[in-house]
Design a protein around this motif. Structure first.
Motif, PDB file in Angstrom:
ATOM      1  N   CYS A  18       0.831  -1.207   0.000  1.00 22.55           N
ATOM      2  CA  CYS A  18       0.000   0.000   0.000  1.00 22.55           C
ATOM      3  C   CYS A  18       0.863   1.253   0.000  1.00 22.55           C
ATOM      4  CB  CYS A  18      -0.940  -0.014   1.198  1.00 22.55           C
ATOM      5  SG  CYS A  18      -2.232  -1.287   1.114  1.00 22.55           S
ATOM      6  N   LYS A  19       1.947   1.220   0.746  1.00 19.22           N
ATOM      7  CA  LYS A  19       2.828   2.392   0.821  1.00 19.22           C
ATOM      8  C   LYS A  19       3.501   2.650  -0.523  1.00 19.22           C
ATOM      9  CE  LYS A  19       4.254   5.718   3.386  1.00 19.22           C
ATOM     10  NZ  LYS A  19       3.273   6.725   3.822  1.00 19.22           N
ATOM     11  N   VAL A  75      -1.023   5.036   5.021  1.00 23.42           N
ATOM     12  CA  VAL A  75      -1.248   3.707   5.592  1.00 23.42           C
ATOM     13  C   VAL A  75      -1.489   3.806   7.096  1.00 23.42           C
ATOM     14  CG1 VAL A  75      -0.248   1.428   5.977  1.00 23.42           C
ATOM     15  CG2 VAL A  75       0.116   2.601   3.793  1.00 23.42           C
ATOM     16  N   SER A 106       4.434   3.122   7.867  1.00 28.66           N
ATOM     17  CA  SER A 106       3.059   3.538   8.155  1.00 28.66           C
ATOM     18  C   SER A 106       2.999   5.026   8.475  1.00 28.66           C
ATOM     19  CB  SER A 106       2.511   2.743   9.343  1.00 28.66           C
ATOM     20  OG  SER A 106       3.224   3.052  10.525  1.00 28.66           O
TER      21      SER A 106
END
Length: 573
Positions: free
Chosen positions: A484-485, A491, A510
């Motif tokens: 996702c990052k 995130v 994150s």
């Protein structure tokens, strides 16, 4: 009038007099039966209760009485009726491991495990959750719970870290006081209360290497200064029972440790309640006389009650176990039964069956969830989420109430499927937001949301099956975060775990990171936290220090090299 003999207890004025009268009347076989506890569905029936005069039964992993609370009450009432039809009509204690709610009944409220409850630092909430647990346990036929666990885990390797409140003595002491007050109230004879059990006496969370049932190497000073105070507080609160651990202390198993049970617990602390073994404790390490002479009063023998009684009887008849020791144990058991009011009202509390899993109870658990979450990182205005912004949710833990609840949830080892009555984290988010995409397998290029809630963590486990040296996220779960990052998303990681893990790299990947522990049935509490519902701001404080690397373990609470020290938790998003 009690039992087939119509024994008249009314001629005696006080519980002590009634206990003495029963002891004078009882045969040795009847006394040994009272000491014996067995599993109701394991080689036990109402007829066996009558034949052996068994004094208590436990419900644990295995068949259930049925899907409805009244099925449970009817089943245990049948066993209770059998006990009442013995010669003296001594009622049964009916026990359960209700360790975070009445977690063996599907449809009951399941609270965060103790690790999360301690993170709230809300003692009133701990007490209220115990009160609800007592109500829902009583409403399924129980009068005794094997909770709270007040181990102070010192090794994240141990598979029972989440059962204890904290590594900290003072927080554990405060929590056990609240828990006992919640379970037992002011008067155990009242229908909404049940007997509580502090466990596992003593040092079970401090074994060498964090091995379940291992040896705890400890000085007398450390034992007394660090591990004993929570038990002293429990005794002062009038806790009904204390369970000894599988572990040894300096080479002496706690089931056979006369010094720590007889001399310290019963002698110095003045504990007048019932000391119980853990599973198969009367035969697991040798002859029963070693356990009884060490000061144990109730012996949990799952299905092998006849062998235990036979062997113990031989030891009494040859003088190895003094009859006075048997009378002391049985006297304690009978005193608990009188305190619970079982001689007057022995049956399950049907009036509480309809309240199991009620919205009122769930709201308390939901509050516990949102207050238990610990915000470890928050940057870039990632939190709180807004209800009108697109959100993506990633990871199987987001959509599975079994995975979010951990061990001792419906089943001993927990389960990997959702269960009745629970709300998943995804369900909570969907109720809070207008535009939610769920992508279990991870972020993808067509995903429109800029913010992604990635829910990752451990799979359920309990006891020795949770002992582990692999205290980090799986490669698959790490990839969910980095994937996702890499796509440029903000995130927000929600970590489901029963202990502090090594998260150093994941923290860097994150924008926000939340330790959610094992939240139980009310996943909407996680959504409340993410969205700052009704002005909510983070309250949770970590009950453990977090290691920066696996080599840091075991880690002191205030270690300078800790990733986060004990008590850390951001209070603003």
């Amino acid at each position: 009038m009690h039992g087939t003999q119509k024994f008249d207890l009314c001629q005696f004025n006080t519980p002590d007099e009634k206990v003495a009268a029963l002891l004078d009347e009882m045969t040795l076989q009847e006394k040994l039966g009272q000491i014996t506890q067995s599993v109701w569905h394991n080689n036990v029936s109402p007829e066996v209760i009558q034949e052996f005069g068994i004094g208590s039964v436990i419900h644990t992993e295995g068949p259930t009485p049925g899907p409805k609370a009244l099925d449970w009450i009817n089943t245990f009432d049948e066993f209770q009726n059998a006990a009442l039809q013995t010669r003296l009509g001594i009622p049964l204690l009916v026990a359960v491991d209700a360790v975070h709610g009445q977690n063996t009944f599907e449809g009951a409220v399941i609270f965060p495990h103790n690790i999360g409850m301690a993170a709230t630092r809300n003692l009133e909430l701990i007490q209220r959750s115990a009160q609800i647990t007592a109500l829902e346990a009583a409403g399924t036929g129980f009068n005794w719970t094997f909770s709270p666990c007040i181990a102070m885990p010192k090794h994240e390797h141990w598979g029972r870290v989440y059962e204890g409140f904290s590594e900290d003595r003072d927080l554990t002491t405060a929590a056990v006081i609240a828990s006992v007050r919640g379970h037992q109230g002011q008067d155990l004879s009242l229908p909404h209360t049940i007997a509580a059990t502090a466990k596992h006496y003593i040092g079970d969370g401090g074994t060498d290497g964090g091995v379940e049932g291992g040896n705890t190497t400890i000085s007398e000073q450390e034992l007394r200064e660090d591990y004993l105070p929570p038990y002293a507080a429990a005794v002062e609160q009038g806790i009904a029972s204390i369970m000894v651990g599988f572990n040894s202390v300096n080479g002496v198993n706690m089931h056979q440790n006369g010094y720590l049970v007889n001399d310290v617990l019963k002698g110095e602390l003045g504990f007048e309640g019932v000391v119980i073994t853990d599973w198969n404790g009367g035969l697991r390490w040798g002859e029963p006389h070693l356990v009884l002479n060490a000061g144990i009063d109730v012996v949990m023998q799952p299905g092998n009650h006849e062998e235990f009684i036979t062997r113990l009887e031989a030891s009494v008849r040859d003088g190895t176990v003094p009859l006075a020791r048997i009378d002391d144990a049985v006297g304690r058991i009978l005193s608990l039964k009188f305190a619970l009011g079982l001689f007057d009202n022995p049956f399950g509390k049907r009036e509480y069956a309809t309240g199991i899993g009620s919205q009122e109870h769930r709201e308390v658990a939901r509050q516990a969830v949102r207050e238990s979450l610990v915000l470890l990182k928050s940057e870039g205005d990632a939190l709180p989420l807004q209800s009108d912004e697109p959100i993506a949710v990633v990871g199987e833990h987001a959509n599975n109430s079994g995975l979010q609840s951990g061990g001792w949830s419906i089943h001993w080892q927990g389960q990997s499927e959702s269960y009745v009555g629970a709300t998943t984290i995804l369900g909570g988010i969907r109720a809070a937001a207008r535009n939610v995409e769920y992508a279990e397998a991870g972020c993808h290029g067509a995903m429109t949301a800029n913010k992604v809630v990635v829910v990752v963590g451990e799979r359920p486990y309990a006891e020795f099956k949770g002992d582990s040296d692999e205290l980090w996220l799986s490669d698959e779960h790490k990839a969910l975060i980095t994937g996702c990052k890499t796509l440029g998303k903000q995130v927000i990681v929600v970590l489901i775990s029963g202990r502090a893990l090594v998260i150093t790299d994941e923290l860097k990947s994150s924008d926000a990171f939340i330790a959610a522990w094992l939240p139980g049935s009310e996943g909407a509490g996680v959504a409340d936290f993410l969205y700052g519902a009704d002005g909510f701001t983070p309250k949770g404080k970590s009950p453990y220090a977090w290691p920066a690397a696996i080599e840091d373990l075991p880690l002191e609470a205030d270690a300078e090299h800790a990733l986060f020290k004990f008590g850390f938790g951001l209070s603003q998003y």
